[in-house]
Scaffold this active site. Structure first.
Site, PDB file in Angstrom:
ATOM      1  N   HIS A  95      -0.892 -48.525  31.572  1.00  0.00           N
ATOM      2  CA  HIS A  95      -0.248 -50.780  32.117  1.00  0.00           C
ATOM      3  C   HIS A  95       0.752 -50.654  31.662  1.00  0.00           C
ATOM      4  O   HIS A  95       1.031 -50.883  30.461  1.00  0.00           O
ATOM      5  CB  HIS A  95      -1.851 -51.511  31.683  1.00  0.00           C
ATOM      6  CG  HIS A  95      -1.644 -52.308  31.653  1.00  0.00           C
ATOM      7  ND1 HIS A  95      -2.321 -53.118  33.220  1.00  0.00           N
ATOM      8  CD2 HIS A  95      -1.350 -53.932  31.144  1.00  0.00           C
ATOM      9  CE1 HIS A  95      -2.038 -54.620  32.763  1.00  0.00           C
ATOM     10  NE2 HIS A  95      -2.023 -54.978  31.485  1.00  0.00           N
ATOM     11  N   ASP A 174     -14.297 -61.678  33.856  1.00  0.00           N
ATOM     12  CA  ASP A 174     -12.616 -61.521  33.137  1.00  0.00           C
ATOM     13  C   ASP A 174     -12.014 -62.424  34.070  1.00  0.00           C
ATOM     14  O   ASP A 174     -11.185 -63.253  34.243  1.00  0.00           O
ATOM     15  CB  ASP A 174     -12.201 -60.413  33.024  1.00  0.00           C
ATOM     16  CG  ASP A 174     -10.510 -60.772  32.766  1.00  0.00           C
ATOM     17  OD1 ASP A 174      -9.391 -61.055  31.756  1.00  0.00           O
ATOM     18  OD2 ASP A 174      -9.633 -60.217  33.784  1.00  0.00           O
ATOM     19  N   ARG A 181      -7.962 -69.974  32.455  1.00  0.00           N
ATOM     20  CA  ARG A 181      -6.807 -69.495  31.222  1.00  0.00           C
ATOM     21  C   ARG A 181      -5.029 -70.232  31.797  1.00  0.00           C
ATOM     22  O   ARG A 181      -4.239 -71.355  31.029  1.00  0.00           O
ATOM     23  CB  ARG A 181      -6.845 -68.150  30.705  1.00  0.00           C
ATOM     24  CG  ARG A 181      -7.730 -68.258  29.521  1.00  0.00           C
ATOM     25  CD  ARG A 181      -7.988 -66.406  29.414  1.00  0.00           C
ATOM     26  NE  ARG A 181      -6.704 -66.198  28.961  1.00  0.00           N
ATOM     27  CZ  ARG A 181      -6.101 -64.908  28.878  1.00  0.00           C
ATOM     28  NH1 ARG A 181      -6.842 -63.903  29.452  1.00  0.00           N
ATOM     29  NH2 ARG A 181      -5.576 -64.605  28.387  1.00  0.00           N
ATOM     30  N   SER A 196      -9.379 -59.637  27.923  1.00  0.00           N
ATOM     31  CA  SER A 196      -8.638 -58.823  29.313  1.00  0.00           C
ATOM     32  C   SER A 196      -8.589 -57.662  30.322  1.00  0.00           C
ATOM     33  O   SER A 196      -8.930 -57.441  30.991  1.00  0.00           O
ATOM     34  CB  SER A 196      -7.750 -60.561  29.748  1.00  0.00           C
ATOM     35  OG  SER A 196      -7.286 -60.209  30.957  1.00  0.00           O
ATOM     36  N   LYS A 200     -10.670 -54.919  32.275  1.00  0.00           N
ATOM     37  CA  LYS A 200     -10.733 -53.943  33.187  1.00  0.00           C
ATOM     38  C   LYS A 200     -10.054 -52.724  32.881  1.00  0.00           C
ATOM     39  O   LYS A 200     -11.166 -51.313  33.826  1.00  0.00           O
ATOM     40  CB  LYS A 200      -9.563 -54.557  33.706  1.00  0.00           C
ATOM     41  CG  LYS A 200      -9.980 -56.139  34.349  1.00  0.00           C
ATOM     42  CD  LYS A 200      -9.077 -56.913  35.101  1.00  0.00           C
ATOM     43  CE  LYS A 200      -7.542 -57.557  33.828  1.00  0.00           C
ATOM     44  NZ  LYS A 200      -6.734 -58.436  33.829  1.00  0.00           N
TER      45      LYS A 200
END
Ligand code: URA
Length: 439
Positions: A95, A174, A181, A196, A200
């Site tokens: 990620h 989320d 947000r 967050s 995931k």
């Protein structure tokens, strides 16, 4: 309040106003309070304005390690968990916190697939000045981002990698909180970003995770100390839940590579897969690949030869074709091009990633609101790097787009992106640190 509404309210174990007030004054919230708030918001018993107030209190007061862990767990519990243990090869995820010209997923996934590591890459779309992997890949004729869980497993089994949109079943709390947000100024806070992202990633069920946490002007958190805190928090969250997690801290003050946009980033990724491409893109692709191989239990495998000898390219072609794309189709080219030139002689001190990202976005490569279309041919070619000597009139950028009306605003941002000076600036390493639990 109707009778039914007050009856429903009576059975709730907490009052959200008490929690907002507690957090406002800096009290750590208990696990059951956090679990309840997330669940109650997801099912509509806590109103968006109440959740917004709680999120803002968290932004201001922060969260302790146990609170962040509870928040992450509550968001995971709101949806499904995936499982890749039956694939017959290690499943390792990656990620990036996002940046300008960050196309690393494109060469990295087929590279790892060609070496026997499965990479389930659930990606997103761009918003604002940072690009999104799915938007880039949608430049390829026929390529499909939306896959069912079965189609995803088939790609992982047949090709060894998949890049697709995250389904709505993963951490739905989320998704709902992030939408709030985004419009309430509560994105940029370490506890919220870390929980967050990691909710995931943990729900995705890979066996290991490598994080590319960016700092510098083009990053979510420009300050390196904030990026380090985010990386450390995410590594702990992963390890605490049994997901082997390592983070690299990487510089996003300068755009990555030469191409910023969509189709042009695909083109540059294919250059890397053909054994060429810009040095920084190759360096980061290989550094992340080595970390992923390490987590896969293959620390002695060198990924570099697979870029040079065509194995990664073969995996790329299978990856694109497996999701309906034509790897040989010509990529969209822009109707309009404009060269931005240096106004004076000097040595390039900075190529400001944020200004280039905003420029590409204004040219049409990005979107201002979720759901807006993007112009796949729009983007920027970055022709100089810090340390390059230029003379007045030398080209700095090529701005490309299909809509001439967008050019002026894009050029305004690019015009301010390069800083010139008299002598060479200090060299900034691309990889500024590595964070792992055994460090
Ligand atoms: N990406 C996410 O998924 N969540 C955040 O909070 C920030 C970036």
């Amino acid at each position: 309040m109707t009778e039914l509404a007050s009856a429903q309210r009576a059975v709730e174990p907490h009052d959200v106003v008490d929690l907002i007030t507690a957090k406002r004054f800096g009290r750590a919230l208990a696990t059951d309070e956090i679990e309840w708030a997330v669940d109650a918001f997801t099912r509509g018993a806590v109103a968006p304005e109440q959740m917004s107030a709680l999120l803002m209190a968290i932004v201001i007061q922060g969260m302790e390690r146990d609170e962040i862990r509870s928040l992450t767990a509550a968001m995971i519990a709101s949806g499904e968990r995936m499982d890749f243990t039956g694939l017959g090869r290690p499943a390792i995820d990656k990620h990036s916190t996002g940046g300008v010209g960050d196309k690393i997923t494109l060469p990295l996934v087929p590279l790892l697939a060609s070496l026997g590591v499965a990479v389930p890459q659930l990606s997103g779309r761009g918003l604002g000045h940072t690009g999104g992997t799915l938007d880039k890949l949608e430049s390829i004729a026929g390529w499909q981002a939306a896959l069912s869980n079965d189609e995803m497993l088939r790609m992982l089994t047949d090709v060894g990698g998949v890049i697709c949109a995250a389904g709505s079943g993963l951490a739905p709390a989320d998704r709902k909180m992030y939408a709030l947000r985004d419009v309430t100024g509560t994105v940029a806070a370490v506890p919220l970003i870390a929980s967050s992202i990691m909710s995931k990633k943990i729900a995705e069920g890979a066996g290991g995770l490598v994080l590319d946490v960016k700092f510098g002007s083009g990053a979510f958190l420009p300050d390196v100390a904030d990026a380090r805190e985010l990386a450390t928090t995410m590594v702990r969250l992963g390890e605490d839940s049994g997901l082997r997690t390592v983070a690299l801290l990487t510089d996003m003050d300068t755009p990555l590579g030469r191409a910023v946009g969509n189709a042009n980033e695909v083109r540059e990724s294919v250059e890397v897969l053909a054994g060429g491409g810009p040095a920084d893109v190759v360096e980061l692709t290989l550094a992340l690949a080595r970390e992923m191989l390490d987590l896969a239990g293959m620390p002695d495998v060198d990924p570099a030869p697979a870029l040079a000898d065509g194995r990664a390219m073969d995996a790329w072609r299978a990856l694109i074709a497996g999701q309906g794309g034509d790897p040989d189709a010509p990529l969209p080219a822009a109707q309009e091009q404009h060269v931005v030139r240096a106004e004076a002689d000097g040595v390039v001190q900075r190529v400001d990633a944020r200004a280039v990202g905003v420029g590409a976005w204004r040219l049409g490569a990005g979107r201002a609101r979720p759901g807006d279309p993007v112009d796949h041919a729009a983007g920027v070619e970055v022709l100089v790097r810090p340390g390059d000597r230029v003379s007045a009139g030398d080209p700095l950028f090529i701005a490309a787009c299909d809509n001439a009306g967008r050019l002026a605003r894009g050029l305004e941002s690019l015009g301010a992106a390069v800083e010139l000076g008299a002598s060479a600036p200090p060299v900034r390493p691309l990889i500024a640190g590595r964070i792992a639990i055994d460090d």
